[in-house]
Scaffold this active site. Structure first.
Site, PDB file in Angstrom:
ATOM      1  N   HIS A   1       0.831  -1.199   0.000  1.00 29.89           N
ATOM      2  CA  HIS A   1       0.000   0.000   0.000  1.00 29.89           C
ATOM      3  C   HIS A   1       0.873   1.260   0.000  1.00 29.89           C
ATOM      4  O   HIS A   1       0.430   2.332  -0.412  1.00 29.89           O
ATOM      5  CB  HIS A   1      -0.909   0.029   1.238  1.00 29.89           C
TER       6      HIS A   1
ATOM      7  N   ASP B   1      -4.823  -6.704  -7.414  1.00 34.48           N
ATOM      8  CA  ASP B   1      -4.935  -5.967  -6.160  1.00 34.48           C
ATOM      9  C   ASP B   1      -5.169  -4.506  -6.533  1.00 34.48           C
ATOM     10  O   ASP B   1      -5.047  -4.109  -7.702  1.00 34.48           O
ATOM     11  CB  ASP B   1      -3.671  -6.140  -5.313  1.00 34.48           C
TER      12      ASP B   1
END
Length: 488
Positions: free
Chosen positions: A180, A249
């Site tokens: 992230h 993702d």
């Protein structure tokens, strides 16, 4: 009326959105062939079943996905903490029937709100205790254990009439960077990846998993492209016999966004062989989030795909093939009948996952001081969830200490609080390199007999430790029961 290329691009896009009602832009996109949406916590504050029904009324084949893993990661129970066992708890118990039953319960709850895809289970083998983004989300660090429990979870989820999406191919378990926030790199050889990290995905395929999510990770022998954008890596998944939907993702994660952007990531992921592009959570920018962040992110991906097809950079046939796979999964989910509800005893599983080390002193059923040393929450995992400390404290004081930055005076103050009455030290990382272990040992040197409650990965540790591996309400209740039960 959307043109043909816009509808084609929409057929491979899976955005998030703001609010608990369908915004205008999303309604138009659904009517123009959008593949579906992904729910995040901010979407679930109203009548979610009615929201799902509205989405499906606008687009009957829309796939609604949700990250509902149980344990430390929940969207349905964000406010209170999950009441479903997490993967690490299930790995400790090592009962595939319990894992299948848990998968079914997750699938049943997701089906009850009208959603179609459980973005799980986690099929990563967590071989690095420093891993900031997987950890207790994995069944464990053993390839065989993770493989058999991944297969059981897939079977359980899909028995409930929804699709499972195993993640994060080809394995995010041996990293110590959160994708992230950056681009993790594996230092493993091709043989190590094949032997230790791919078997759980093969087990998922064998169990009939309908979707597999990619990882934003690199390895030297792959070249510079992360797995999500890497044709060679994704071709390996097809060569292994997977004919379902390859899901990316989130493209708004720094590993992609800061390298090639959401639009560039969308084009390159499709070219590499991905089918369904998860755009991400529009609230992730935090204070920098714009009022129309959701629409902006969606348009960046959609417009980039349309432009790339028009310019010849991206094959129209490749996008059409991806959209076909996505539509086939939607049809498969629609064609499944939901199995009847089954008995499920989450507390029993959570209690079986608790391990008591050392000889903790008996605790009274009353207020308890909690010295909370856990890591801060991340975009993926609410590791410092308040409900864990609140449950253990039972009305007692909670003292938050940043183990990475705590100076001597703060540590001394924590030790004094721990010695003042009935107390526990709450941790989620006790491996040898952990700052939490150093602070815990300092507290114990000043106050003998201090008990630690570890909601992270089980680890060898000196002294009295109760291990209940999940930052969840269910896990905290199990740990509290073990506190009150005394030595076993």
């Amino acid at each position: 009326m959307a043109d043909e290329l816009t509808r084609l691009a929409n057929g491979v896009l899976w955005p998030g959105f703001l609010g608990s009602e369908v915004p205008t832009w999303l309604g138009a996109a659904l009517e123009e062939g959008l593949a579906g949406v992904v729910y995040f916590a901010q979407n679930l504050r109203g009548d979610t079943a009615a929201l799902s029904a509205d989405i499906h009324r606008r687009a009957p084949r829309a796939l609604i996905g949700i990250d509902e893993e149980g344990g430390s990661v929940t969207r349905l129970e964000t406010e209170t903490g999950s009441t479903v066992p997490g993967a690490a708890q299930l790995g400790v118990v090592d009962d595939v029937d319990a894992t299948a039953a848990t998968g079914y319960e997750i699938g049943r709850r997701v089906d009850a709100i009208g959603a179609d895809v459980v973005i799980g289970p986690v099929a990563d083998v967590n071989t690095d205790p420093r891993n900031p983004v997987i950890g207790v989300r994995a069944f464990g660090g053993s390839t065989d254990l993770v493989a058999r429990h991944t297969a059981a979870a897939v079977r359980g989820i899909q028995r409930a009439g929804v699709a499972a999406c195993a993640k994060h191919y080809p394995g995010h378990g041996d990293t110590h960077t959160d994708s992230h926030h950056g681009l993790p790199a594996l230092s493993l050889s091709p043989q190590e990846i094949e032997e230790h990290h791919l078997p759980p995905f093969a087990a998922a395929v064998e169990a009939g998993v309908l979707a597999i999510m990619t990882a934003h990770i690199t390895a030297p022998h792959w070249g510079d492209e992360p797995a999500t954008l890497n044709p060679g890596v994704l071709a390996g998944l097809r060569a292994a016999g997977f004919d379902g939907v390859i899901v990316t993702d989130a493209l708004d994660m720094a590993a992609i966004r800061e390298q090639v952007g959401i639009g560039g990531g969308a084009v390159r992921a499709l070219a590499a062989g991905a089918d369904l592009l998860c755009i991400g959570n529009p609230t992730n920018p935090g204070a920098a989030m714009l009022p129309d962040q959701d629409e902006r992110d969606y348009l960046m991906a959609r417009d980039a795909i349309v432009a790339a097809i028009r310019s010849g950079e991206l094959s129209r046939d490749r996008v059409a093939d991806a959209a076909r796979r996505v539509a086939a999964m939607a049809d498969a989910v629609r064609g499944r009948s939901t199995a009847p509800e089954e008995p499920f005893d989450a507390d029993r599983i959570a209690d079986r996952a608790v391990r008591v080390h050392g000889s903790p002193r008996p605790f009274a059923d009353g207020p308890t001081t909690v010295i909370d040393l856990r890591r801060a929450s991340s975009l993926a995992v609410d590791s410092a969830a308040a409900h864990v400390a609140l449950t253990l404290a039972a009305g007692g004081e909670i003292v938050r200490v940043d183990a990475d930055a705590a100076a001597g005076a703060e540590r001394d103050a924590a030790a004094q609080r721990a010695a003042a009455g009935q107390s526990v030290v709450l941790v989620d990382r006790l491996d040898a390199d952990s700052p939490q272990l150093a602070v815990l040992e300092g507290i114990r040197s000043a106050s003998t007999g201090v008990l630690a409650v570890n909601v992270g990965l089980p680890a060898d540790a000196q002294g009295a430790v109760i291990s209940s591996p999940a930052a969840s309400l269910l896990s905290a209740r199990a740990a509290r029961r073990a506190l009150l039960a005394g030595p076993v």
